[in-house]
Design a protein around this motif. Structure first.
Motif, short mmCIF file in Angstrom:
data_model
loop_
_atom_site.label_atom_id
_atom_site.label_comp_id
_atom_site.label_asym_id
_atom_site.label_seq_id
_atom_site.Cartn_x
_atom_site.Cartn_y
_atom_site.Cartn_z
N ARG A 118 5.39 0.96 -2.10
CA ARG A 118 4.74 1.85 -1.37
C ARG A 118 4.84 2.08 -0.07
O ARG A 118 3.97 2.01 0.84
CB ARG A 118 3.09 1.43 -1.52
CG ARG A 118 2.74 1.28 -3.05
CD ARG A 118 1.00 1.09 -3.19
NE ARG A 118 0.79 0.79 -4.57
CZ ARG A 118 0.63 1.60 -5.49
NH1 ARG A 118 0.59 3.10 -5.05
NH2 ARG A 118 0.29 1.31 -6.63
N GLY A 159 -1.79 8.55 -4.89
CA GLY A 159 -2.34 8.48 -6.31
C GLY A 159 -1.59 8.12 -7.59
O GLY A 159 -1.93 7.91 -8.42
N PHE A 160 -0.25 7.66 -7.17
CA PHE A 160 0.82 7.28 -8.01
C PHE A 160 0.63 5.70 -8.78
O PHE A 160 -0.27 4.89 -7.71
CB PHE A 160 2.01 7.13 -7.58
CG PHE A 160 2.81 8.45 -7.51
CD1 PHE A 160 2.17 9.94 -8.01
CD2 PHE A 160 4.26 8.65 -7.04
CE1 PHE A 160 2.77 10.79 -7.81
CE2 PHE A 160 4.60 9.95 -6.96
CZ PHE A 160 4.03 10.89 -7.23
N SER A 161 0.58 5.33 -9.74
CA SER A 161 0.75 3.94 -10.17
C SER A 161 1.91 3.29 -9.67
O SER A 161 2.59 3.76 -8.93
CB SER A 161 0.89 4.02 -11.73
OG SER A 161 2.18 4.57 -11.98
N LEU A 162 1.62 1.79 -9.81
CA LEU A 162 2.93 1.09 -9.20
C LEU A 162 3.99 1.69 -9.72
O LEU A 162 5.10 1.50 -8.98
CB LEU A 162 2.37 -0.23 -9.52
CG LEU A 162 3.76 -1.39 -9.09
CD1 LEU A 162 3.95 -1.31 -7.60
CD2 LEU A 162 3.29 -2.84 -9.49
N GLY A 163 4.24 1.88 -11.05
CA GLY A 163 5.55 1.92 -11.80
C GLY A 163 6.07 3.46 -11.25
O GLY A 163 7.31 3.62 -10.76
N MET A 164 5.07 4.32 -10.97
CA MET A 164 5.61 5.68 -10.35
C MET A 164 5.93 5.54 -8.92
O MET A 164 6.86 6.12 -8.50
CB MET A 164 4.35 6.85 -10.39
CG MET A 164 4.14 7.26 -11.94
SD MET A 164 2.75 8.38 -12.00
CE MET A 164 3.17 9.71 -11.18
N SER A 165 5.26 4.72 -8.27
CA SER A 165 5.79 4.26 -6.90
C SER A 165 7.00 3.72 -6.61
O SER A 165 7.87 4.13 -5.92
CB SER A 165 4.53 3.44 -5.91
OG SER A 165 3.45 4.01 -6.04
N GLN A 166 7.53 3.18 -7.76
CA GLN A 166 8.83 2.30 -7.72
C GLN A 166 9.65 3.50 -8.26
O GLN A 166 10.81 3.29 -7.54
CB GLN A 166 8.76 1.38 -8.68
CG GLN A 166 7.75 -0.16 -8.80
CD GLN A 166 8.68 -1.00 -7.68
OE1 GLN A 166 8.86 -0.72 -6.57
NE2 GLN A 166 9.06 -2.28 -8.24
N GLY A 187 5.93 -3.17 -12.16
CA GLY A 187 5.00 -2.01 -12.44
C GLY A 187 5.71 -1.19 -13.40
O GLY A 187 4.93 -0.30 -14.00
N ASP A 242 6.95 0.09 -17.17
CA ASP A 242 6.72 -0.43 -18.48
C ASP A 242 7.99 -0.58 -19.35
O ASP A 242 8.93 -0.31 -18.70
CB ASP A 242 5.76 0.78 -19.31
CG ASP A 242 6.50 2.16 -19.08
OD1 ASP A 242 7.94 2.19 -19.06
OD2 ASP A 242 5.88 3.14 -19.44
#
Length: 247
Positions: A82, A127-134, A157, A159
């Protein structure tokens, strides 16, 4: 390539990294393994100039990071997920990076597509999830189309589909002749992804070898890792101690 020579970092009386020497060469995925607290993240931060070493050097294609004229064109790095302004959209975050590094705006859309974020490019990154942030961090690393890439725990993060996608991405980047250094705590993932491994413990080099050499004679990579790092682990529970006694 990345060249590390005598790299050392101390925090008070604690030696986080002590005299590391290794090379990361192009055309292969080099995994970076070690127990918690072994100095992996500190080493990667010193390579890209976020931490100053107390001794030694880290060069990228023969040049220290701070002397690179256009850093994002030379080396891309994902060290934390992040590292963006939460109020900016994914596209605007990348556009700001591109503008500051003389990178064409067309690259923004290209890397968003590569990491699968085109459909959410206008959403606020906060507002992104951890996976989207990655994925956004990986897009930033790819933005300048650099020949050298460093990824610190990039599967956090993600899946299962995302982990598989990342595996294919780093393999393809290495196949293009790029230098790829990949840190992960998932030994099973390293067994599937890495060609070579650099293993450290308590800031010292324990192994610099191919995965094939470390897993010779039918030994699993997990077994090889625990044999190398058993005396360097920050915490060793009873199960691990029993494992070492019964080998």
């Amino acid at each position: 390539m990345i060249e590390v020579r005598g790299l050392t970092k101390r925090y008070g009386s604690t030696v986080a990294v002590g005299g590391l020497d290794f090379d990361v060469r192009p055309g292969v995925v080099t995994g970076f393994l070690g127990p918690n607290g072994s100095g992996k993240s500190t080493t990667m931060r010193m390579i890209i100039g976020l931490d100053r070493p107390d001794a030694g050097t880290a060069h990228i294609n023969g040049t220290p990071y701070h002397r690179l004229a256009w850093p994002l064109r030379e080396v891309g790095a994902l060290l934390e997920a992040r590292t963006f302004h939460p109020g900016r959209s994914a596209e605007n975050h990348l556009a700001a990076l591109a503008a500051g590094n003389g990178i064409p705006r067309a690259r923004v859309r290209a890397v968003l597509d590569t990491v699968g974020l085109s459909d959410v490019a206008a959403r606020r990154a906060g507002g992104f999830s951890l996976g989207m942030s990655q994925r956004l961090g990986i897009a930033a690393a790819l933005l300048g189309d650099p020949p050298v890439l460093l990824f610190d725990e990039p599967v956090n993060g993600l899946d299962p589909e995302g982990v598989r996608w990342l595996r294919g991405l780093v393999t393809s980047l290495a196949a293009e002749g790029r230098t790829v250094l990949l840190s992960s705590h998932l030994i099973s993932e390293m067994a599937l992804t890495a060609d070579r491994l650099i293993v450290i413990g308590r800031g010292a080099l324990l192994a610099d070898s191919s995965v094939a050499e470390l897993t010779r004679e039918g030994r699993s990579l997990e077994e090889a890792f625990f044999e190398l790092t058993g005396d360097s682990a920050e915490y060793r529970g009873n199960d691990h101690a029993q494992h070492r006694r019964t080998r």
